[in-house]
Design an enzyme around this catalytic site. Sequence first.
Site, PDB file in Angstrom:
ATOM      1  N   GLU A 274       0.788  -0.874  -0.233  1.00  0.00           N
ATOM      2  CA  GLU A 274      -0.269   0.212  -0.028  1.00  0.00           C
ATOM      3  C   GLU A 274       0.983   0.985  -0.020  1.00  0.00           C
ATOM      4  OE1 GLU A 274      -3.521   1.549   2.916  1.00  0.00           O
ATOM      5  OE2 GLU A 274      -1.710   0.287   3.590  1.00  0.00           O
TER       6      GLU A 274
ATOM      7  N   GLU B 116      -7.907  11.662   2.537  1.00  0.00           N
ATOM      8  CA  GLU B 116      -8.072  10.700   3.687  1.00  0.00           C
ATOM      9  C   GLU B 116      -8.340  11.114   4.861  1.00  0.00           C
ATOM     10  OE1 GLU B 116      -6.518   6.178   5.316  1.00  0.00           O
ATOM     11  OE2 GLU B 116      -5.286   7.755   3.659  1.00  0.00           O
TER      12      GLU B 116
END
Length: 287
Positions: free
Chosen positions: A127, A216
């Site tokens: 990720e 985010e």
Amino acid sequence: MGISSFFVTLSAIVATGAFALPAPELAPEAAQYFELRSGNSSLSNLMRRAESINYNQDYIAGGANVQYSPNQGAGSFSVTYNTNQDFVVGLGWQPGDANPITYSGSFSAQGVGILAVYGWSTNPLVEYYIMEVADGYQTVGTNKGSVTSDGATYAIWEHQQVNQPSIQGTSTFNQYISIRQGSRTSGTVTVQNHFNAWAAAGMNLGTLNYQVIAVESWSGSGSGQISLSKGTSGSTGTGTTTSSATTGTSTGAAEWGQCGGIGWTGPTTCQSPYTCKELNAYYSQCL
């Protein structure tokens, strides 16, 4: 990544994407409150060339107060949030690649607010983030040096997540993170420079899965309007990499970061010159 509770339930979204933060692990009992609102493209869209925006990242944890409006055709999205739950939203490409990404718009946050190139690879499962704005974000893991690209220096971090949700279900995987020193809300990200710098630090990517410009947060409020495109034009050039290896966390939360509150398990001190101020029983912030 020194982050707060966040993660996803990913039952069968291996192809459509996982949504996680570079952060501390989520308590197992919290998983039942997560939901996935899928707005991703059809298979026919996924087969278009990568430079055509064909992927909608729309992970919003249950209970998060987030208003997200994507316009995939126009290559733009808007988001407004006031939340203590995790979300990751944005637009991009499936699969991703190393071509430069150009974006423009506005983004502001109180508390945690991240604006980043975000994606995954497989074989190895990774990720990754290239953070253009990292307000209230606290690093964890190992500092692997820095890379100079697109007019700024980015700190490079690597962090292992153990038994956490991913695009391949619950897995153990590494996070690769570049953090820009000096935020910006428009410009070109020469993605290849970061991939090269990570590789030079022994942080190798595999086959690229989706790749988006994402907003985010998991604690705080903010809003943004972002337009994006991908191609070979814009600021490219070669990045300059400086290597190091420092393991551990930063000494306290950054400005606007959370530093206390009922149920809080993160840092309880602040980086100088900020101090931890109690805003209510559930939230204290570095101000």
